[in-house]
Design a protein around this motif. Sequence first.
Motif, short mmCIF file in Angstrom:
data_model
loop_
_atom_site.label_atom_id
_atom_site.label_comp_id
_atom_site.label_asym_id
_atom_site.label_seq_id
_atom_site.Cartn_x
_atom_site.Cartn_y
_atom_site.Cartn_z
N VAL A 1 82.14 57.51 -5.57
CA VAL A 1 81.31 57.25 -4.39
C VAL A 1 81.31 58.47 -3.47
CG1 VAL A 1 81.04 55.79 -2.36
CG2 VAL A 1 81.69 54.77 -4.54
N LYS A 2 82.48 59.03 -3.30
CA LYS A 2 82.62 60.21 -2.45
C LYS A 2 81.84 61.39 -3.04
CE LYS A 2 86.26 62.82 -0.34
NZ LYS A 2 87.34 63.52 -1.01
N GLU A 3 82.00 61.55 -4.35
CA GLU A 3 81.32 62.66 -5.00
C GLU A 3 79.81 62.52 -4.90
OE1 GLU A 3 82.57 63.38 -9.03
OE2 GLU A 3 81.16 65.03 -9.26
N LEU A 4 79.34 61.28 -5.02
CA LEU A 4 77.91 61.03 -4.91
C LEU A 4 77.38 61.43 -3.54
CD1 LEU A 4 76.83 57.70 -6.58
CD2 LEU A 4 76.04 60.01 -7.02
N GLU A 5 78.16 61.09 -2.53
CA GLU A 5 77.74 61.45 -1.17
C GLU A 5 77.65 62.97 -1.01
OE1 GLU A 5 80.54 59.47 1.36
OE2 GLU A 5 79.59 57.51 1.02
N GLU A 6 78.64 63.64 -1.61
CA GLU A 6 78.63 65.10 -1.55
C GLU A 6 77.40 65.66 -2.27
OE1 GLU A 6 83.47 65.50 -1.44
OE2 GLU A 6 82.38 66.34 -3.15
N ILE A 7 77.13 65.09 -3.42
CA ILE A 7 75.97 65.55 -4.21
C ILE A 7 74.69 65.36 -3.41
CG2 ILE A 7 74.53 64.96 -6.20
CD1 ILE A 7 77.08 64.59 -7.82
N ASP A 8 74.55 64.20 -2.78
CA ASP A 8 73.35 63.93 -1.99
C ASP A 8 73.20 64.95 -0.87
OD1 ASP A 8 72.57 61.89 -3.58
OD2 ASP A 8 73.33 60.28 -2.31
N GLY A 9 74.31 65.27 -0.24
CA GLY A 9 74.28 66.27 0.83
C GLY A 9 73.85 67.63 0.32
N GLN A 10 74.40 68.00 -0.83
CA GLN A 10 74.07 69.30 -1.41
C GLN A 10 72.62 69.35 -1.88
OE1 GLN A 10 76.98 70.30 -4.41
NE2 GLN A 10 78.67 70.04 -2.96
N LEU A 11 72.17 68.23 -2.42
CA LEU A 11 70.77 68.18 -2.87
C LEU A 11 69.81 68.32 -1.69
CD1 LEU A 11 70.73 65.44 -5.66
CD2 LEU A 11 69.98 67.81 -5.89
N ALA A 12 70.15 67.67 -0.60
CA ALA A 12 69.30 67.75 0.60
C ALA A 12 69.25 69.20 1.10
CB ALA A 12 69.84 66.82 1.69
N ALA A 13 70.40 69.87 1.06
CA ALA A 13 70.44 71.27 1.50
C ALA A 13 69.58 72.14 0.59
CB ALA A 13 71.88 71.78 1.50
N ARG A 14 69.64 71.88 -0.71
CA ARG A 14 68.83 72.65 -1.66
C ARG A 14 67.33 72.42 -1.41
NH1 ARG A 14 73.34 73.52 -2.64
NH2 ARG A 14 74.37 74.43 -4.43
N ARG A 15 67.00 71.18 -1.12
CA ARG A 15 65.59 70.86 -0.86
C ARG A 15 65.08 71.60 0.36
NH1 ARG A 15 66.40 65.85 -3.28
NH2 ARG A 15 67.35 64.98 -1.41
N THR A 16 65.90 71.65 1.40
CA THR A 16 65.51 72.35 2.63
C THR A 16 65.30 73.84 2.33
OG1 THR A 16 66.90 70.80 3.84
CG2 THR A 16 66.17 72.76 5.03
N ALA A 17 66.24 74.42 1.58
CA ALA A 17 66.14 75.83 1.24
C ALA A 17 64.89 76.09 0.40
CB ALA A 17 67.39 76.27 0.48
N ARG A 18 64.61 75.15 -0.51
CA ARG A 18 63.45 75.29 -1.38
C ARG A 18 62.14 75.25 -0.56
NH1 ARG A 18 59.79 73.58 -5.24
NH2 ARG A 18 60.39 74.24 -7.35
N ASP A 19 62.08 74.27 0.34
CA ASP A 19 60.88 74.14 1.18
C ASP A 19 60.62 75.39 1.99
OD1 ASP A 19 60.55 71.64 0.18
OD2 ASP A 19 61.30 70.56 1.95
N ALA A 20 61.70 76.07 2.39
CA ALA A 20 61.54 77.28 3.18
C ALA A 20 61.06 78.45 2.30
CB ALA A 20 62.87 77.64 3.84
N LEU A 21 61.45 78.41 1.06
CA LEU A 21 61.17 79.51 0.15
C LEU A 21 59.77 79.44 -0.48
CD1 LEU A 21 62.98 81.86 -0.63
CD2 LEU A 21 63.70 80.56 -2.64
N VAL A 22 59.35 78.26 -0.82
CA VAL A 22 58.10 78.05 -1.54
C VAL A 22 56.88 78.74 -0.91
CG1 VAL A 22 56.40 76.24 -2.08
CG2 VAL A 22 58.74 76.07 -2.94
N PRO A 23 56.70 78.67 0.42
CA PRO A 23 55.52 79.33 1.00
C PRO A 23 55.51 80.85 0.80
CG PRO A 23 56.54 77.84 2.58
CD PRO A 23 57.49 77.98 1.45
#
Length: 233
Positions: free
Chosen positions: A147-169
């Motif tokens: 459960v803990k690891e899943l929460e960490e993964i979700d946090g990391q995925l969200a960070a990756r998505r933010t970075a991706r959104d910034a990069l794509v344009p």
Amino acid sequence: MDRLLELQEIDSAADRLEARRRQLEVGDELRAARAAMEETEGRLGELRLALDAVAREQQRLEYEIDSMARKAQAEEKRLYDGSIVNAKELEALQHEIANLKERRGRTEDELLDQMLRREDLESRASGLEAEMAASRARVEEIGGDAVKELEEIDGQLAARRTARDALVPEVDEELLELYEDLRRQKKGIGAAALVDGVCSACHEKLSALELDRLKKTDGVKRCEYCRRIVIFT
Ligand SMILES: [Zn+2]
């Protein structure tokens, strides 16, 4: 073009996280293990209630047998101590003693039944207790830190998505489209660095002629072997 490698890094990291997420599959597996444990717990609870009832009944019967024995003993004493001389009274007393003994016999049979029942319930309960320990271990094994690891993964995925959104344009639209296509076709890798003339995706060394050609082109550079987009580093 340089941004594309950054994008690839983010996407690959996100892919790994998603794979780990699927691997954990905490949802279904853990829920099933918990349900199994709760079901065992419920059965064990019912069994323990039944055991308590049997124990109480056993105690009651023992008390009853004991009091009947004492009563019969007292009556027998009266029968032989000469305190009663009347024949009819003596006969009635004998009758009562016989009655008490008969009732006591029946009660002893009942007690034996209860004792057998208790033994059976006790052996079933110890089986269920072992089952319970195994289910609990299973839940802990699956649940554990998942459960803990899943929460960490979700946090990391969200960070990756933010970075991706910034990069794509910052990436050319057509290039991005090609990159996405390649990612779908080629195990998630659409762009790779060219390191000393070697494609870091397929690890093939490009020919000197091709390298020379790629250096001169202004358009999209692709590996002559795996056809992925390559970037000189
Ligand atoms: Zn290649």
